[in-house]
Design an enzyme around this catalytic site. Sequence first.
Site, PDB file in Angstrom:
ATOM      1  CB  SER A   1      -4.991   0.165   4.963  1.00 32.66           C
ATOM      2  OG  SER A   1      -3.639   0.074   5.335  1.00 32.66           O
TER       3      SER A   1
ATOM      4  CE  LYS B   1       0.996  -4.607   5.832  1.00 29.98           C
ATOM      5  NZ  LYS B   1       0.853  -3.826   7.062  1.00 29.98           N
TER       6      LYS B   1
ATOM      7  CG  LEU C   1       1.180  -0.784  11.608  1.00 29.68           C
ATOM      8  CD1 LEU C   1       1.460   0.509  12.359  1.00 29.68           C
ATOM      9  CD2 LEU C   1       0.355  -0.480  10.356  1.00 29.68           C
TER      10      LEU C   1
ATOM     11  CB  CYS D   1      -0.261   3.895  15.690  1.00 28.17           C
ATOM     12  SG  CYS D   1      -0.576   3.326  14.028  1.00 28.17           S
TER      13      CYS D   1
ATOM     14  CB  ILE E   1     -14.936   1.137  12.740  1.00 28.55           C
ATOM     15  CG1 ILE E   1     -15.390  -0.259  12.347  1.00 28.55           C
ATOM     16  CG2 ILE E   1     -16.098   2.027  13.115  1.00 28.55           C
ATOM     17  CD1 ILE E   1     -16.082  -1.056  13.455  1.00 28.55           C
TER      18      ILE E   1
ATOM     19  N   GLY F   1     -14.124  -8.465  10.055  1.00 25.05           N
ATOM     20  CA  GLY F   1     -15.019  -9.444   9.448  1.00 25.05           C
ATOM     21  C   GLY F   1     -16.473  -9.165   9.774  1.00 25.05           C
TER      22      GLY F   1
ATOM     23  N   GLY G   1     -16.401  -5.229   8.043  1.00 28.24           N
ATOM     24  CA  GLY G   1     -17.241  -6.397   7.815  1.00 28.24           C
ATOM     25  C   GLY G   1     -18.027  -6.402   6.529  1.00 28.24           C
TER      26      GLY G   1
END
Length: 304
Positions: free
Chosen positions: A21, A45, A73, A129, A190, A216, A243
């Site tokens: 996402s 998204k 967001l 969030c 994660i 990453g 990553g």
Amino acid sequence: MANLSVNIAGVTLKNPVITASGCFGFGREYEDFYDISRLGGISLKGMTAKKRLGNPPPRIAETPAGMLNSVGLQNPGVDAFLRDDLPYLKTKDTVLIANIAGSTVEDYCEIASRLADSEVDLLELNISCPNVKEGGVAFGVSCEGAAGVVRAVKRHARQPLLVKLSPNVTDIVSIAKAVESEGANGISLINTLLGMRIDIERRRPVLYNNVGGLSGPAVFPVAVRMVWQVANAVKVPVVGMGGIASAKDAIEMMMAGASAVQVGAAMFSDPMAPVKIIEGMESWLSGHGIADVGEIVGTVRPWS
């Protein structure tokens, strides 16, 4: 050829590779590179109940072995998604995972209700969030907050529910168990690690929001460790991310216990990364005489 299909919470994916996402939009941009029906799934998204413009720029910065983002967001809202994007996505042969976010429990429930009768296959609950009613604390950083929002959303959701966990916690296993106990059908992890960089000439953070999410290759070892811990503590399927940039990474994550994987930041440097990972996994499995990708899940052998 090896069988790459996997089952996540009762939903069958043709292969275990899902785009993460926030890194794939709603898929249209990537159609210039390949047929997105080749993907196992798309985590869409992150969407909110109403349209969001996101945070002011600068909101993305490159870092060694990764990137920081504080996009905030930005999205068109759930109604615009249902009207403008879902009809297009349903012409593609891939599993659709709606990533939903909110500032209050009521926000999450509203989105789940709006999506209940849609053709979305799975919901992914982003509980990283801020919870506005609780003083800005993210839902996912406490067992009580995480369990509470899952409990509420389950009353409105008709699709299986994945819960996406934040790594910015002291005990991710306890939080995983808490959401499982409230009916989570799967767990994805994660989300990004909280990070910060400073422009030493201006003496200002490089992001307008001061801090952002680190993703990453830099976070990959942390992700593998947390996936391994959670997969050994819960009975629901785990989707691993953080990553992953190669077939080797994806295989490692699945050996740690993930039943499927999500690819995110790698696509910014190589839009073809998900397809290369699918092809690389198939080649590796066939080369090792493994008939089904499920045979590698959770097969890591700890030294002690």
